[in-house]
Enzyme design. Structure first.
Site, mmCIF file in Angstrom:
data_model
loop_
_atom_site.group_PDB
_atom_site.id
_atom_site.type_symbol
_atom_site.label_atom_id
_atom_site.label_comp_id
_atom_site.label_asym_id
_atom_site.label_seq_id
_atom_site.Cartn_x
_atom_site.Cartn_y
_atom_site.Cartn_z
ATOM 1 N N CYS B 137 0.823 -1.237 -0.016
ATOM 2 C CA CYS B 137 -0.077 -0.026 0.045
ATOM 3 C C CYS B 137 0.934 1.249 -0.029
ATOM 4 O O CYS B 137 1.808 1.459 0.771
ATOM 5 C CB CYS B 137 -0.907 -0.007 1.275
ATOM 6 S SG CYS B 137 -2.251 1.128 1.289
ATOM 7 N N CYS B 344 -12.645 0.365 -46.042
ATOM 8 C CA CYS B 344 -12.153 1.888 -45.185
ATOM 9 C C CYS B 344 -13.309 2.850 -45.448
ATOM 10 O O CYS B 344 -14.306 2.795 -46.426
ATOM 11 C CB CYS B 344 -11.169 2.130 -46.110
ATOM 12 S SG CYS B 344 -10.614 4.014 -46.132
ATOM 13 N N CYS B 384 -1.111 3.196 -37.674
ATOM 14 C CA CYS B 384 -2.227 3.240 -38.491
ATOM 15 C C CYS B 384 -3.033 2.370 -38.100
ATOM 16 O O CYS B 384 -4.396 2.404 -37.824
ATOM 17 C CB CYS B 384 -1.918 3.160 -39.878
ATOM 18 S SG CYS B 384 -0.882 1.578 -40.355
#
Lengths: 443, 425
Positions: B137, B344, B384
């Site tokens: 923690c 596309c 892309c």
């Protein structure tokens, strides 16, 4: 110039496309792909950078979002409501190619511009005074867009409006489920807040003021006087009571009250966008039976398919391939005689029949006002539509035109684009040391 | 005959009906919650950390949102249990009585050896199937010398792990903090202390945001804030790396319980393939509820059947041999992007991404909206494909360039020939 009265029949209409809540706007804005060289921009006559303004909504930069809109189109608030986005930006959203609902660009634009109005954000200031003065004829969207752009460049503007109301068809003609007259007036006030645009109402150029007067007092002239009165059907009985021009009738309930008591059945003659507006408006005003009477087929009507689809959902009828040939009184109402037409719009022998109606609106086109100015050397008109080049130049030095007067009757967004283009052309003409008031620039 | 996968899990000797455990956190705060979670299908639960009950602040959580999606990252400044220990132990006993086949692991955090001795005894008396030592923690408790203050010091980690092992009879997991430069020495420390397994990652030290009008970090407690622990979907890559780094280390041999950004069965499979024998979930349950486990069980079962895994141990670590070093990657392996013109939609996000963020090899055609890839310049970077909104529209296709595989190490060591560079003008 006066604001529309509060007692107007149009106030019964709700928005067909309700305003977005903040949550709805954020959800929709976040769906936008932020396309490169986006098709929606190319589809917008004013070229608003749509992905940019939508992204700014998503980033909680609504002030910047509205700036992006207004920089391209100072009438962005009304265009958000009245544009046929289905055939412009929204119609070209790439999501259409994916079978995904396209981005609701109009509603997002309304969201940003409404907030800008509500917050009182101002974006524009007048340019440094150039000493040049431009007269603009007609106080509709084309002149407002032109005058605002001219003020940013520092040219003084005077708009001559023959009516008492300002805003043109945005105020008097837009379907009330898209925008009501008082909201158009809000836009007029917002545009005029740039200062230095004088609006002279109740003055008709050609009657109260001559073009010679204008050429003496102004450096350039912009013609934005729009269209003329409703076209009228050449048919027997066409002057009977209960027959109105659609544009004139729409203006009456947008600027005041119309009494439709006792009107059970109304016919709207025509198949264009005014006709589709009119049938939906009559239905919304409480007429039980409304039908459009058109000479051609549903496939060939010139009104937008998406608008007619909405009309059909409102239980509005159409009587296709039908031509009214005369009107006669019948009891308290009218009897419209009509013939059926074939595919070539040729009357079919023996098809004469009667159509009962309590009210008939003629939506068969509006007159063109170009003839008012064709006597000025250099200005030409075709079927009453002023011939101009891509910058709104009429051919007569110092005279520019835009909006319905030059395009024959298109959308508010076209008027906005043409007014702005003319302002740039006028500014360039001034920059080349021209003026109607100077020897080298005079006619 | 189709395989019917067995999801029964054994992680460091802790058995559960499936590998899906709730991590020690608000969803495991009470017996009532954990019983509902078991009813929903969870295989195990790590009880919210027990220790000396604390006092929490108001305003405990914050989130990172992205484009309308709430809480892709999450942060908290809540501490360990604030409920009396007697109540916790009574509820643990009740849960174990009603759910004897489910795993109840008790997370612990105390300071002294005596305290560890006592709390471990009480946990085992209540019926704990295992213990998890909270050495991770990174907020609040570490200021008191516990949590990540322990986990960041291998020697302290080893010593306290040793105490726990001295007193415990059930398996002991050590929960590691990611707030270290290299996770491996910390896993090794737990191993040296005698731990039966490790669980990782705990949350990452973070500031989730700043209130830009009040000039106060978030979550805001009055006029102040403090660092919290970051978790949720956004931390998964960090957690996967740390799990994989331990799993592939030759000196580390303990079972791993994987934690960090697990939202669904697919995430869980990824952790398991990189070496996790069980996975723990917190944030997604906090956001969506215990019910998410139904899909996790179904998805994992179907995945195992599809790949022919009959048991969990058959898939655990399956990807570890393929997690290597950069110097071992084949420099002659070549891919290029291909756009499927049919699917596309013409958004041209790939054009902007390639021009502004990659190698300027995707161009608008000027005729139609489908871009064109200059394959002689494409370096196969994947950008892309990452930005394309249409599934399977852009694919990365392998190119046969005629060069035999060659790694950097082979090139440096043996002079193995490398293909000509692309896009390096």
């Amino acid at each position: 110039m006066s604001r529309p009265p509060s007692a107007r029949s149009e106030v019964v209409f709700d928005d067909f496309k309700p305003a977005y809540t903040a949550g709805q706007a954020l959800a929709e804005a976040n769906r936008c792909l932020y396309c490169s060289d986006a098709p929606c921009i190319q589809a917008c006559p004013t070229g608003i950078d749509i992905p940019e303004f939508i992204r700014k909504i998503a980033t909680d930069n609504v002030k910047g979002s509205a700036r992006t809109i207004f920089e391209a189109n100072v009438l962005g608030m009304s265009c958000a409501r009245v544009c046929p986005v289905e055939v412009l930006c929204v119609g070209d959203c790439v999501y259409n190619h994916m079978g995904i609902p396209p981005i609701q660009i109009g509603k997002l634009q309304r969201y940003a511009t409404d907030i800008a109005y509500d917050k009182g954000w101002s974006y524009f200031s007048a340019g440094e005074d150039t000493g040049k003065r431009v007269a603009l004829i007609g106080a509709g969207p084309a002149s407002l867009a032109c005058a605002h752009a001219l003020r940013r460049m520092g040219h003084a503007c005077t708009i001559f409006e023959k009516r008492d109301v300002v805003g043109g068809l945005n105020t008097t003609g837009v379907a009330p489920y898209k925008m009501k007259a008082d909201r158009s007036q809000d836009e007029v006030d917002w545009i005029l807040s740039i200062g230095g645009i004088e609006v002279t109402t109740g003055v008709e150029v050609g009657r109260d003021v001559s073009f010679a007067d204008l050429e003496r007092d102004f450096d350039a002239i912009f013609i934005g006087f729009g269209l003329g009165p409703d076209g009228w059907l050449a048919a027997e009985g066409n002057k009977l009571a209960g027959i109105h021009g659609a544009v004139e009738f729409i203006e009456r309930f947008k600027l005041g009250e119309v009494d439709l008591d006792g009107v059970e059945r109304a016919l709207v003659i025509g198949g264009g966008n005014t006709a589709v507006d009119a049938v939906r408006e009559l239905k919304g005003l409480g007429v039980a039976n409304v039908a459009m009477v058109y000479r051609g087929t549903e496939a060939r009507m010139s009104g937008y398919a998406h608008e007619w689809a909405a009309a059909k959902l409102e239980n509005i009828d159409a009587i296709w391939q039908t031509q009214p040939t005369g009107f006669a009184r019948s009891g308290d109402g009218l009897e419209v005689t009509a013939v059926k037409l074939d595919a070539d719009k040729t009357p079919i022998a023996g098809s004469e029949h009667g159509l009962p109606a309590d009210l008939v609106l003629l939506a068969i086109g509006q007159g063109k006002l170009g003839d008012l100015v064709v006597d000025l050397d250099g200005i030409t008109a075709e079927w009453g539509r002023l011939i101009v080049d891509g910058d709104g130049f009429t051919g007569r030095p110092g005279y520019y035109a835009g909006g319905d007067a030059a395009n024959g009757g298109k959308e508010v967004v076209n008027a906005a684009a043409e007014g702005k283009a003319a302002a740039r052309a006028i500014d360039a003409w001034f920059a080349a040391d021209n003026s109607l008031r100077s020897p080298e620039g005079g006619a | 005959m189709a395989i019917k996968p067995d999801l029964t899990t054994d992680c460091a000797g802790i058995r559960s009906p499936n590998p899906f455990w709730l991590a020690s956190a608000p969803p495991t705060n009470s017996g009532e919650q954990i019983m509902r979670a078991f009813d929903a299908g969870w295989g195990g639960a790590v009880w919210k950390t027990l220790g000396t009950p604390i006092q929490n602040v108001s305003s405990r959580f914050g989130a990172t949102n992205y484009r309308g999606t709430a809480a892709i990252g999450f942060n908290n400044i809540e501490l360990i249990t604030d409920r009396p220990l007697d109540v916790n132990f009574r509820e643990i006993a009740e849960v174990k009585k009603r759910y004897p086949d489910h795993a109840v692991i008790v997370s612990l955090m105390v300071e002294t050896r005596e305290e560890w001795k006592e709390i471990i005894k009480r946990s085992e008396d209540a019926g704990a199937d295992g213990l998890e030592l909270n050495f991770g923690c990174p907020h609040g408790m570490c200021e008191r010398g516990m949590g990540s203050a322990v986990g960041q010091e291998p020697k302290v980690n080893e010593r306290i792990t040793g105490w726990a092992k001295e007193f415990a009879t059930v398996p002991v997991l050590v929960k590691l903090t990611p707030n270290v430069g290299d996770i491996v020495p910390h896993g090794i420390a737990a191993q040296a202390g005698g731990a039966d397994g490790v669980s990782l990652i705990n949350t990452i030290k973070s500031i989730i945001g700043v209130d830009i009008d009040r000039f106060v970090p978030e979550p805001r407690v009055g006029g102040l804030s403090t660092n919290g622990g970051y978790c949720g979907a956004a931390v998964k890559p960090i957690a996967l790396h740390m799990v994989g780094a331990l799993a592939r280390d030759f000196t580390f041999e303990l079972p791993i319980s994987g934690i960090g950004g697990v939202r669904d069965w697919r995430d869980a499979v990824e952790f398991m393939l990189l070496g996790a024998a069980s996975v723990q979930v917190c944030t997604e349950v906090m956001l969506r509820g215990y019910r998410i486990v139904e899909d996790m069980i179904e998805g994992l079962t179907d995945y195992m059947a599809t790949h022919g895994f009959a048991t969990i141990d058959q898939l655990v670590g399956k990807a570890v041999p393929n997690f290597s070093e950069w110097g071992e990657l084949d420099l002659n392996y070549e891919t290029i992007a291909k756009i499927d013109a049919e699917s596309c939609i013409g958004c041209q996000l790939c054009v902007t991404a390639c021009h502004d963020g990659a190698h300027q090899c995707i161009h608008p055609t000027g005729d139609g909206r489908v871009p064109v890839i200059d394959e002689s310049e494409c370096v196969g970077c994947n950008l892309c494909q990452i930005v394309c909104p249409v599934p399977d529209c852009i694919s990365m296709v392998q190119v046969d360039n005629g060069f035999a595989p060659a790694t950097w190490n082979q090139h440096i060591g043996d002079g193995a020939p490398l293909r000509p560079k692309k896009g390096a003008h």
